[in-house]
Design an enzyme around this catalytic site. Structure first.
Site, PDB file in Angstrom:
ATOM      1  N   CYS A   9       0.792  -1.158  -0.029  1.00  0.00           N
ATOM      2  CA  CYS A   9      -0.118   0.183  -0.137  1.00  0.00           C
ATOM      3  C   CYS A   9       0.998   1.316  -0.035  1.00  0.00           C
ATOM      4  O   CYS A   9       2.018   1.125  -0.283  1.00  0.00           O
ATOM      5  CB  CYS A   9      -0.858   0.069   1.139  1.00  0.00           C
ATOM      6  SG  CYS A   9      -0.184   0.021   2.639  1.00  0.00           S
ATOM      7  N   ASN A  12       2.167   1.470   4.456  1.00  0.00           N
ATOM      8  CA  ASN A  12       2.750   0.390   4.958  1.00  0.00           C
ATOM      9  C   ASN A  12       2.374   0.285   6.600  1.00  0.00           C
ATOM     10  O   ASN A  12       3.016  -0.355   7.439  1.00  0.00           O
ATOM     11  CB  ASN A  12       4.131  -0.217   4.830  1.00  0.00           C
ATOM     12  CG  ASN A  12       4.299  -1.693   5.190  1.00  0.00           C
ATOM     13  OD1 ASN A  12       5.736  -2.054   5.689  1.00  0.00           O
ATOM     14  ND2 ASN A  12       3.256  -2.679   5.157  1.00  0.00           N
ATOM     15  N   CYS A  14      -1.222   0.541   7.252  1.00  0.00           N
ATOM     16  CA  CYS A  14      -2.728   0.488   7.548  1.00  0.00           C
ATOM     17  C   CYS A  14      -3.232  -0.731   6.917  1.00  0.00           C
ATOM     18  O   CYS A  14      -3.314  -1.735   7.160  1.00  0.00           O
ATOM     19  CB  CYS A  14      -3.608   1.831   6.979  1.00  0.00           C
ATOM     20  SG  CYS A  14      -3.020   3.249   8.229  1.00  0.00           S
ATOM     21  N   ARG A  15      -3.349  -0.620   5.547  1.00  0.00           N
ATOM     22  CA  ARG A  15      -3.985  -1.861   4.659  1.00  0.00           C
ATOM     23  C   ARG A  15      -2.996  -2.858   4.509  1.00  0.00           C
ATOM     24  O   ARG A  15      -3.573  -3.772   4.752  1.00  0.00           O
ATOM     25  CB  ARG A  15      -4.448  -1.080   3.404  1.00  0.00           C
ATOM     26  CG  ARG A  15      -5.682   0.086   3.333  1.00  0.00           C
ATOM     27  CD  ARG A  15      -5.658   0.709   2.204  1.00  0.00           C
ATOM     28  NE  ARG A  15      -4.618   1.482   1.790  1.00  0.00           N
ATOM     29  CZ  ARG A  15      -4.370   2.405   0.752  1.00  0.00           C
ATOM     30  NH1 ARG A  15      -5.423   2.040  -0.169  1.00  0.00           N
ATOM     31  NH2 ARG A  15      -3.351   2.988   0.615  1.00  0.00           N
ATOM     32  N   SER A  16      -1.689  -2.660   4.072  1.00  0.00           N
ATOM     33  CA  SER A  16      -0.724  -3.975   3.772  1.00  0.00           C
ATOM     34  C   SER A  16      -0.456  -4.831   5.062  1.00  0.00           C
ATOM     35  O   SER A  16      -0.555  -5.841   5.074  1.00  0.00           O
ATOM     36  CB  SER A  16       0.261  -3.244   2.883  1.00  0.00           C
ATOM     37  OG  SER A  16       1.192  -2.520   3.715  1.00  0.00           O
ATOM     38  N   ASP A 124      -8.273   3.740   1.305  1.00  0.00           N
ATOM     39  CA  ASP A 124      -7.383   3.864   2.351  1.00  0.00           C
ATOM     40  C   ASP A 124      -8.116   4.447   3.641  1.00  0.00           C
ATOM     41  O   ASP A 124      -8.988   5.555   3.372  1.00  0.00           O
ATOM     42  CB  ASP A 124      -6.559   5.012   1.787  1.00  0.00           C
ATOM     43  CG  ASP A 124      -5.277   5.309   2.563  1.00  0.00           C
ATOM     44  OD1 ASP A 124      -5.191   5.019   3.955  1.00  0.00           O
ATOM     45  OD2 ASP A 124      -4.561   6.091   2.295  1.00  0.00           O
TER      46      ASP A 124
HETATM   47  P1  4NP Z   1      -1.701   2.999   4.168  1.00  0.00           P
HETATM   48  O1  4NP Z   1      -2.265   4.183   4.668  1.00  0.00           O
HETATM   49  O2  4NP Z   1      -1.357   3.155   2.658  1.00  0.00           O
HETATM   50  O3  4NP Z   1      -2.841   1.857   4.146  1.00  0.00           O
HETATM   51  O4  4NP Z   1      -0.766   2.183   5.038  1.00  0.00           O
HETATM   52  C1  4NP Z   1      -1.666   5.552   4.758  1.00  0.00           C
HETATM   53  C2  4NP Z   1      -0.655   5.645   5.649  1.00  0.00           C
HETATM   54  C3  4NP Z   1      -0.197   6.674   5.896  1.00  0.00           C
HETATM   55  C4  4NP Z   1      -0.244   7.805   4.948  1.00  0.00           C
HETATM   56  C5  4NP Z   1      -0.933   7.433   3.818  1.00  0.00           C
HETATM   57  C6  4NP Z   1      -1.988   6.380   3.997  1.00  0.00           C
HETATM   58  N1  4NP Z   1       0.415   9.055   4.964  1.00  0.00           N
HETATM   59  O5  4NP Z   1       0.233  10.001   4.312  1.00  0.00           O
HETATM   60  O6  4NP Z   1       1.359   9.173   5.995  1.00  0.00           O
END
Ligand code: 4NP
Length: 154
Positions: A9, A12, A14-16, A124
């Site tokens: 994702c 790294n 939240c989703r992955s 997300d």
């Molecule tokens: P992820 O979510 O891609 O599912 O881990 C996010 C985590 C952090 C950020 C964006 C999306 N960020 O902008 O820091």
């Protein structure tokens, strides 16, 4: 050869990591020998544990992900993993751009592994509330089940 799956994702955190947890749990349930990892296309959260809301969501479903740490995807991943699974289209196009010429990993979207949801993104949940993480969990569990079933019969 043991199949190996890398979920990717953006951050790294939240989703992955949730996808990694869901596939580890499903592989354990099926006693399927799998290597599972996750990474982000971005590097802002390298070394960080998963978002507290992701940790809480996984724990509610019986999986402790507090020891996971963020890392950025790297060219060697395309040679080391048999499957790289992106959580949304942005990440999939970034992976296509990063893939080295000698990469072997098959690229797909998480929901390509869910009949009827092919081509759809896992949204997300980072900027939303905790409910969004429950939706993410339900989606990655569906994807993990479909992917595990496919790998088992491969
Ligand atoms: P992820 O979510 O891609 O599912 O881990 C996010 C985590 C952090 C950020 C964006 C999306 N960020 O902008 O820091």
């Amino acid at each position: 050869m043991t199949p190996s799956v890398l979920f990717v994702c953006l951050g790294n955190i939240c989703r992955s990591p949730l996808a990694e947890a869901a596939l580890r749990a499903e592989a354990q349930r099926l006693t399927l020998d799998l290597i599972v990892d996750s990474a982000g296309t971005g590097d802002w959260h390298a070394g960080d544990p998963p978002d507290p809301r992701a940790q809480a969501t996984a724990l509610r479903h019986g999986v402790d992900i507090s020891s996971y740490r963020g890392r950025q995807v790297k060219p060697a991943d395309f040679r080391r993993f048999t499957h790289i699974v992106a959580l949304d289209h942005n990440n999939l196009s970034n992976l296509r751009r990063l893939a080295p010429a000698d990469g072997v990993a098959e690229l797909s979207l998480m929901l390509d592994h869910v009949p009827g949801r092919e081509g759809q993104p896992v949204a997300d949940p980072y900027f939303g509330d905790e409910d969004g993480f429950e939706i993410t969990w339900a989606e990655v569990v569906e994807g993990a089940k479909g992917l595990a079933a496919r790998l088992r019969s491969a």
